[in-house]
Scaffold this active site. Structure first.
Site: not given
Length: 370
Positions: A3, A11, A87, A329
């Protein structure tokens, strides 16, 4: 996954970016097994993997910059905009939509909200893409000042994007809250989200799994376990838009979904129109379940990160329900809730990598009354 945003330091949301995917998966499995170690004999199925990139069906973008040059992404430490339209986590169809939406911001003269100065109108763009490529676009505004301009230019946007739903959400407070309570739909009604043979209807303020591939596997696993148990009655607590309830529906089986969000329940009811034995209730599951005259043969719980908590765990412990399917989660609160229900024994579990590039994951566990 590589990325450019992460490498440049602009980020760092994906805290595990740069780690090998096999290494990420092994670490998550080890962490989950560690938290559930107090229950020996638990049968772990192979983990469900995810694509490393392009898996997110939802983009939550902070809008900053200017009308002429808006940024869609996050804020830097000073409150300035950092554009993240490229992204790599987003479904490519979301990535294709974001430049068009940025142009719409300019065309409709939507002033991005300036956090340091506390002025401006457009705070966030929340965009969801369905498996069939349709879009739900939500514009989070500080006030209704720009709604008329949004309506005026909406035909332009509809010519360029496959829109199913467009809405505005009002969030007037100056605080780090993604959206407000008031929503006005400008176009469409629901976004159909197809998962296998089931079509779930998603309204603007309804929750849906952001990783559609892994979400479908979660429902498939649950349906397989429940088919083997063949319960005559099922409750789906924290049911959201009815994902588990609708996938567990079968002839002769009574299924009730319970969710506090009336918007989500409206979505679930729309999806269940042709299912006579499936119903949905808008209520707090923690207080609804103990108030019922009889318990079902199986309960599904899919709570938020805080878990089901002591009240619902206490009710399940004394309820006599033979089986519980717990989708979590947050394995930390899952372990805490299991400790509060010693009458149940976890017999099989499966990790689902819903959130690659981060330490987060989903785990689904089948519990049997000892």
């Amino acid at each position: 996954m590589q990325c450019d945003y992460f490498d440049a330091g602009v980020c760092r949301s994906c805290t595990w970016m740069g780690q090998g995917y096999d290494e990420q998966l092994a670490a998550k499995q080890a962490r989950c097994a560690e938290l559930l170690a107090p229950w020996p004999g638990l049968d772990w199925l192979p983990p469900v993997t995810s694509p490393e990139s392009g898996f997110r069906n939802k983009a939550k973008m902070v809008v900053a910059g200017t009308v002429e040059a808006p940024t869609l992404g996050i804020l830097d430490p000073t409150g300035g905009g950092v554009d993240l339209r490229g992204c790599g986590l987003h479904d490519p169809r979301l990535a294709d939509a974001l430049p068009v939406l940025a142009e719409f911001v300019t065309r409709a003269a939507l002033t991005p909200y300036d956090v340091p100065q506390r002025r401006g109108e457009l705070k966030h763009l929340i965009v969801t893409v369905s498996p069939d490529g349709e879009l739900m676009v939500r514009l989070v505004l500080r006030s209704t000042e720009s709604v008329a301009r949004i309506r005026k230019h909406l035909p332009w946007l509809a010519e360029r994007l496959p829109l199913a739903v467009v809405s505005v959400n009002l969030q007037p407070a100056h605080k780090a809250v993604l959206e407000g309570e008031r929503e006005e739909v400008l176009l469409g009604d629901t976004l159909p989200m197809r998962t296998g043979e089931v079509v779930l209807h998603l309204r603007p303020q309804s929750f849906f799994q952001t990783n559609g591939h892994v979400g479908a596997e979660l429902y498939r696993q649950a349906a397989g376990w429940v088919a083997e148990l063949a319960p005559a009655s099922v409750w789906d607590l924290y049911c959201g838009v009815g994902g588990f309830a609708l996938h567990l529906a079968a002839p002769g089986r009574s299924v009730v979904g319970v969710e506090v969000s009336e918007e989500a329940i409206a979505s679930a009811r729309q999806s269940a129109t042709d299912l006579a034995h499936v119903s949905f209730v808008a209520a707090d599951a923690t207080t609804w379940a103990p108030a019922q005259p009889a318990a079902p043969e199986l309960v599904v719980v899919n709570p938020p990160r805080r878990g089901i908590g002591p009240d619902l765990a206490g009710w399940l412990e004394t309820s006599g329900v033979p089986h519980v399917l717990y989708s979590s989660c947050n394995a930390v609160t899952l372990a805490r809730d299991l400790a509060a229900m010693p009458a149940y024994r976890p017999v099989t579990a499966r990790l689902l990598d819903m959130f690659p590039q981060t330490a987060h994951f989903e785990v689904v566990t089948l519990l049997t009354r000892a």
